[in-house]
Design an enzyme around this catalytic site. Structure first.
Site, mmCIF file in Angstrom:
data_model
loop_
_atom_site.group_PDB
_atom_site.id
_atom_site.type_symbol
_atom_site.label_atom_id
_atom_site.label_comp_id
_atom_site.label_asym_id
_atom_site.label_seq_id
_atom_site.Cartn_x
_atom_site.Cartn_y
_atom_site.Cartn_z
ATOM 1 N N MET A 1 -18.436 2.039 13.322
ATOM 2 C CA MET A 1 -18.913 2.820 14.470
ATOM 3 C C MET A 1 -20.217 3.525 14.091
ATOM 4 O O MET A 1 -20.622 4.486 14.740
ATOM 5 C CB MET A 1 -17.851 3.823 14.911
ATOM 6 C CG MET A 1 -16.577 3.105 15.373
ATOM 7 S SD MET A 1 -15.593 4.007 16.582
ATOM 8 C CE MET A 1 -15.136 5.436 15.661
ATOM 9 N N HIS B 1 -18.963 2.850 4.013
ATOM 10 C CA HIS B 1 -19.386 1.649 4.761
ATOM 11 C C HIS B 1 -20.220 0.734 3.875
ATOM 12 O O HIS B 1 -20.080 -0.488 3.919
ATOM 13 C CB HIS B 1 -20.260 2.039 5.968
ATOM 14 C CG HIS B 1 -19.571 2.867 6.997
ATOM 15 N ND1 HIS B 1 -19.939 4.169 7.265
ATOM 16 C CD2 HIS B 1 -18.560 2.582 7.844
ATOM 17 C CE1 HIS B 1 -19.184 4.650 8.237
ATOM 18 N NE2 HIS B 1 -18.332 3.704 8.606
ATOM 19 N N GLN C 1 -11.010 3.700 22.041
ATOM 20 C CA GLN C 1 -10.099 4.163 20.988
ATOM 21 C C GLN C 1 -10.090 5.678 20.849
ATOM 22 O O GLN C 1 -9.444 6.215 19.951
ATOM 23 C CB GLN C 1 -10.410 3.477 19.654
ATOM 24 C CG GLN C 1 -11.732 3.855 19.005
ATOM 25 C CD GLN C 1 -12.046 2.955 17.810
ATOM 26 O OE1 GLN C 1 -12.413 1.795 17.954
ATOM 27 N NE2 GLN C 1 -11.885 3.487 16.612
ATOM 28 N N GLY D 1 -11.874 -0.591 5.644
ATOM 29 C CA GLY D 1 -11.654 0.381 4.571
ATOM 30 C C GLY D 1 -10.198 0.822 4.527
ATOM 31 O O GLY D 1 -9.554 0.958 5.570
ATOM 32 N N LYS E 1 -9.124 3.677 3.908
ATOM 33 C CA LYS E 1 -8.898 5.039 4.407
ATOM 34 C C LYS E 1 -8.080 4.988 5.702
ATOM 35 O O LYS E 1 -7.176 5.786 5.907
ATOM 36 C CB LYS E 1 -10.224 5.771 4.656
ATOM 37 C CG LYS E 1 -9.970 7.194 5.168
ATOM 38 C CD LYS E 1 -11.224 7.985 5.279
ATOM 39 C CE LYS E 1 -12.091 7.559 6.424
ATOM 40 N NZ LYS E 1 -11.567 7.975 7.746
ATOM 41 N N ASP E 2 -8.412 4.021 6.574
ATOM 42 C CA ASP E 2 -7.646 3.832 7.809
ATOM 43 C C ASP E 2 -6.534 2.820 7.508
ATOM 44 O O ASP E 2 -6.567 1.690 7.980
ATOM 45 C CB ASP E 2 -8.548 3.312 8.916
ATOM 46 C CG ASP E 2 -9.669 4.273 9.234
ATOM 47 O OD1 ASP E 2 -9.536 5.044 10.185
ATOM 48 O OD2 ASP E 2 -10.682 4.262 8.501
ATOM 49 N N GLN F 1 -4.766 1.215 10.411
ATOM 50 C CA GLN F 1 -5.654 0.294 11.134
ATOM 51 C C GLN F 1 -5.635 -1.095 10.475
ATOM 52 O O GLN F 1 -5.546 -2.112 11.152
ATOM 53 C CB GLN F 1 -7.080 0.858 11.160
ATOM 54 C CG GLN F 1 -8.111 -0.082 11.738
ATOM 55 C CD GLN F 1 -9.439 0.609 11.981
ATOM 56 O OE1 GLN F 1 -9.623 1.228 13.009
ATOM 57 N NE2 GLN F 1 -10.367 0.483 11.050
ATOM 58 N N SER G 1 -16.033 9.975 5.316
ATOM 59 C CA SER G 1 -15.804 9.724 6.737
ATOM 60 C C SER G 1 -17.020 10.221 7.496
ATOM 61 O O SER G 1 -17.618 11.241 7.119
ATOM 62 C CB SER G 1 -14.568 10.505 7.202
ATOM 63 O OG SER G 1 -14.537 10.583 8.611
ATOM 64 N N SER G 2 -17.381 9.519 8.554
ATOM 65 C CA SER G 2 -18.500 9.982 9.391
ATOM 66 C C SER G 2 -18.181 11.357 9.967
ATOM 67 O O SER G 2 -19.074 12.141 10.272
ATOM 68 C CB SER G 2 -18.765 8.995 10.522
ATOM 69 O OG SER G 2 -18.968 7.708 9.991
HETATM 70 O O1 PAF Z 1 -12.801 1.844 11.631
HETATM 71 C C1 PAF Z 1 -13.652 1.919 12.527
HETATM 72 O O2 PAF Z 1 -14.785 2.356 12.317
HETATM 73 C C2 PAF Z 1 -13.310 1.465 13.924
HETATM 74 O O3 PAF Z 1 -11.989 1.739 14.228
HETATM 75 C C3 PAF Z 1 -13.610 -0.036 14.182
HETATM 76 C C4 PAF Z 1 -12.785 -0.923 13.280
HETATM 77 C C5 PAF Z 1 -15.093 -0.295 13.934
HETATM 78 C C6 PAF Z 1 -13.290 -0.405 15.622
HETATM 79 O O4 PAF Z 1 -14.046 0.342 16.513
#
Ligand code: PAF
Length: 286
Positions: free
Chosen positions: A33, A40, A64, A150, A152-153, A156, A188-189
């Site tokens: 994002m 990243h 999201q 990553g 961290k999530d 996800q 994290s951003s």
């Molecule tokens: O992890 C993220 O930055 C977001 O959830 C992703 C995978 C780019 C989806 O928008």
């Protein structure tokens, strides 16, 4: 590829991906994002090790975010991101607009069930449907051989792997290690939102995760006792508020009472208004 391309439409991205595939290139994909940080950049480096064409997407995906979350203030800086991506050797930035990804007549949601209602999904009920919908769309635009996410999530990664398996999507999902600040805070951003004091208190999260890791290495297997020792130092910080701290099975994400082989200690904690997540894989067998 000699110079980095910026592509803004799905059609152009698909055409470019087709061309790369016809030329025998392995496409590695890093979805983001934006507001890139070292975490990243490490994903881009992981992709570059394996692929000969690396696509980075930058898209702040509105579906999201919940209604009271930080979509509007989510940090954005495309010029800086572009320079960083170029520096790391990305070949393409896919940078679509909202109307490109979600035209006015958009009607579809890609939803993984069960595991999306646990952990972060309990307090962010629509979050993962937004993530899987955009990732399905991005995968169809970029046509990657593999995508790098990553750790961290953590949830996800599990959810995306499940979508890929259930829908027979033809790509590999790679999860790369968490990158941390010198004091241990996971990059994290959203860390830019933290005040100095919140930032200072937030470093306890990694200390608590490390403590649990140490205890498991020392033979502790009882998750109730581990959770007690993780929770106490976090509770002691006045600016932190626990959303959840759980020890779960690495695939089902369900709570476990003992660590048999591997488990994941996952947490979400508010530092002021900023929701931070982090996790640690706990291994009973090293
Ligand atoms: O992890 C993220 O930055 C977001 O959830 C992703 C995978 C780019 C989806 O928008």
């Amino acid at each position: 590829m000699e110079f980095m391309k910026i592509i803004r439409t799905v059609k152009e991205m698909q055409a470019e991906a087709e061309k790369l595939r016809r030329n025998g290139k392995e496409i590695g994909f890093v979805p983001t994002m934006g507001y890139l940080h070292e975490g990243h950049l490490s994903l881009i480096r992981t992709a570059k090790q394996k692929a000969n064409a690396v696509v980075l997407s930058i898209y702040v995906n509105p579906t999201q975010f919940g209604p009271n979350e930080d979509l509007d203030k989510y940090p954005r800086d495309f010029i800086r991101d572009e320079a960083l991506a170029r520096q790391e050797g990305a070949d393409i930035i896919f940078y679509p607009s909202d109307s490109e990804m979600y035209p006015a007549d958009f009607l579809t949601t890609v939803q993984v069930n069960e595991i999306t209602g646990l952990l972060c999904g309990a307090s962010r009920p629509h979050h993962f449907a937004g993530v899987t919908t955009i990732c399905a769309k991005l995968f169809h635009a970029v046509k990657p051989h593999f995508a790098v996410f990553g750790q961290k999530d953590y949830q996800q990664g599990v959810v995306i792997r499940r979508m890929v398996k259930d829908l027979d999507l033809d790509l590999e999902i790679i999860v790369a290690p968490i990158v941390r600040e010198p004091d241990g805070l996971a990059m994290s951003s959203r860390n830019v939102y933290l005040s100095d004091l919140e930032r200072k208190e937030a470093s306890v999260l990694h200390e608590a995760l490390e403590l649990a890791d140490l205890k498991v290495r020392g033979g502790e297997r009882d998750t109730a006792s581990l959770l007690k020792s993780v929770t106490a130092p976090i509770r002691s910080k006045p600016l932190l508020k626990i959303d959840y701290i759980k020890i779960v099975h690495p695939d089902t994400l369900k709570d476990v009472s003992r660590i048999e082989d591997r488990a994941v200690l996952a947490l979400a904690v508010f530092a002021g208004k900023t929701r931070l997540i982090d996790n640690q894989i706990l291994r009973a067998t090293q």
